[in-house]
Design a protein around this motif. Structure first.
Motif, PDB file in Angstrom:
ATOM      1  N   UNK A   1    -130.087  65.943 -55.192  1.00  0.00           N
ATOM      2  CA  UNK A   1    -129.631  66.645 -53.989  1.00  0.00           C
ATOM      3  C   UNK A   1    -128.471  65.877 -53.408  1.00  0.00           C
ATOM      4  N   UNK A   2    -127.393  66.590 -53.057  1.00  0.00           N
ATOM      5  CA  UNK A   2    -126.305  65.916 -52.340  1.00  0.00           C
ATOM      6  C   UNK A   2    -126.078  66.637 -51.017  1.00  0.00           C
ATOM      7  N   UNK A   3    -125.846  65.866 -49.986  1.00  0.00           N
ATOM      8  CA  UNK A   3    -125.642  66.447 -48.671  1.00  0.00           C
ATOM      9  C   UNK A   3    -126.129  65.472 -47.620  1.00  0.00           C
ATOM     10  N   UNK A   4    -125.966  65.885 -46.366  1.00  0.00           N
ATOM     11  CA  UNK A   4    -126.382  65.029 -45.266  1.00  0.00           C
ATOM     12  C   UNK A   4    -127.869  65.278 -44.994  1.00  0.00           C
TER      13      UNK A   4
ATOM     14  N   UNK B   1    -117.899  60.383 -44.222  1.00  0.00           N
ATOM     15  CA  UNK B   1    -118.911  59.380 -44.589  1.00  0.00           C
ATOM     16  C   UNK B   1    -118.287  58.321 -45.499  1.00  0.00           C
ATOM     17  N   UNK B   2    -117.524  58.789 -46.492  1.00  0.00           N
ATOM     18  CA  UNK B   2    -116.900  57.857 -47.443  1.00  0.00           C
ATOM     19  C   UNK B   2    -115.907  56.926 -46.737  1.00  0.00           C
TER      20      UNK B   2
ATOM     21  N   UNK C   1    -115.974  52.859 -46.447  1.00  0.00           N
ATOM     22  CA  UNK C   1    -114.847  52.025 -46.880  1.00  0.00           C
ATOM     23  C   UNK C   1    -114.409  51.087 -45.758  1.00  0.00           C
ATOM     24  N   UNK C   2    -114.490  51.596 -44.532  1.00  0.00           N
ATOM     25  CA  UNK C   2    -114.106  50.739 -43.404  1.00  0.00           C
ATOM     26  C   UNK C   2    -115.077  49.573 -43.232  1.00  0.00           C
TER      27      UNK C   2
ATOM     28  N   UNK D   1    -112.876  55.585 -53.367  1.00  0.00           N
ATOM     29  CA  UNK D   1    -113.259  56.813 -52.644  1.00  0.00           C
ATOM     30  C   UNK D   1    -114.339  57.553 -53.428  1.00  0.00           C
ATOM     31  N   UNK D   2    -114.050  57.748 -54.705  1.00  0.00           N
ATOM     32  CA  UNK D   2    -114.982  58.456 -55.600  1.00  0.00           C
ATOM     33  C   UNK D   2    -116.398  57.861 -55.497  1.00  0.00           C
ATOM     34  N   UNK D   3    -116.441  56.540 -55.461  1.00  0.00           N
ATOM     35  CA  UNK D   3    -117.720  55.822 -55.448  1.00  0.00           C
ATOM     36  C   UNK D   3    -118.594  56.204 -54.251  1.00  0.00           C
ATOM     37  N   UNK D   4    -117.941  56.542 -53.141  1.00  0.00           N
ATOM     38  CA  UNK D   4    -118.714  56.834 -51.932  1.00  0.00           C
ATOM     39  C   UNK D   4    -118.937  58.318 -51.697  1.00  0.00           C
ATOM     40  N   UNK D   5    -118.524  59.145 -52.633  1.00  0.00           N
ATOM     41  CA  UNK D   5    -118.777  60.576 -52.464  1.00  0.00           C
ATOM     42  C   UNK D   5    -120.243  60.863 -52.771  1.00  0.00           C
TER      43      UNK D   5
END
Ligand code: IPE
Ligand code: IPE
Ligand code: MG
Length: 262
Positions: A123-126, A167-168, A172-173, A187-191
């Motif tokens: 599942x992906x999503x918040x 979120x990503x 990163x910040x 960026x990809x890593x945090x998707x």
């Protein structure tokens, strides 16, 4: 009466024959590893039959099973299904509540079959805004299928691409290193799609030609396939048509040669 029945049987036979033949042909070509689907048109399907919108969602759930099976048989590796967007909370409370109960109903009926077919549920999503009962049902399915090595069935649930990117960026910040520039890979890593390959093919049903906040980053080089068919009417035949069209596309990724033809 008997004649009509025989005719029906004959038609059914020739239809499956055609499906099997087409499937065989498609399997000789390049199969998209990751197919993403915006399952749209449930409400209109029900309204056309003077039924409440939720009946369309219920019917749509059955199609999820059919298409999961078709995708698995066709050796698709990942099937991502847009089930509920971050914007869908705007809908009437009763409809939202029904939609939040669907994962439980779907999984209570089909989880044994998914396990049997070696499907891995993701599942992906918040997840923060999901009701506990919805979250429990999906977490149970994720846990019970995590070792499965077949098709990855990835539900986008309370998913929004902008929410995902925010979120990503925040992640990163947190990790910020003043001496290091952020890369695409960072960026990809945090998707929310994590380690999944970007979709090769995007399907949207119901005649709408838009992305509705779906996988904006990941769809950068996907092939798009739109159909007027409403999601509850979508079948393996339509899925095959999408794959057939996909196989006739020239994917160049900015280069000059097709790189996806085998
Ligand atoms: C898609 O069908 C399912 C969800 C968005 C949850 P819709 O409910 O959007 O159906 P239409 O577009 O109103 O016909
Ligand atoms: C997109 O469909 C979301 C899902 C299929 C879950 P919508 O029906 O919500 O999209 P819009 O509102 O027509 O853009
Ligand atoms: Mg819609």
């Amino acid at each position: 009466m008997i004649k009509k029945f025989q005719q029906l049987l004959k038609e059914q036979k020739s239809n499956t024959g055609t499906y099997e033949q087409r499937k065989k042909q498609v399997m000789k070509g390049s199969i998209p590893e990751h197919v993403a689907i915006i399952m749209d048109g449930n409400g209109r399907w029900a309204q056309k039959r003077a039924m409440p919108r939720i009946m369309g969602h219920h019917e749509g759930m059955k199609v999820v099973r059919k298409i999961t099976r078709a995708a698995n048989e066709l050796n698709v590796k990942v099937l991502t299904l847009y089930a509920f967007s971050t914007e869908n909370w705007k809908r009437p409370k009763m409809e939202v509540e029904f939609l939040m109960k669907l994962p439980e109903e779907f999984l209570s009926t089909f989880l044994p079959e998914l396990i049997e077919e070696n499907v891995q549920v993701r599942v992906m999503g918040n997840k923060e805004r999901l009701p506990a009962h919805t979250l429990n049902a999906v977490n149970n399915a994720i846990e019970r299928t995590k070792e499965n090595t077949g098709l990855i069935l990835n539900f986008a649930l309370n998913y929004g691409s902008r929410d995902e990117l925010v979120y990503a960026v925040n992640k990163l910040m947190e990790e910020a290193d003043p001496n290091k520039a952020v890369t695409e890979a960072d960026i990809q890593k945090h998707l929310m799609s994590g380690d999944l390959k970007d979709p090769d093919l995007l399907i949207r049903t119901s005649g709408e030609i838009r992305l509705s906040n779906f996988m904006l980053w990941q769809l950068a080089y996907a092939e798009f396939w739109f159909t007027d068919v409403l999601w509850p009417d979508f079948r393996g035949e339509h899925f095959l048509s999408a794959l057939e069209d996909y196989q006739n596309r020239g994917r160049r990724f900015g280069g000059v040669k097709d790189v996806d033809k085998k």
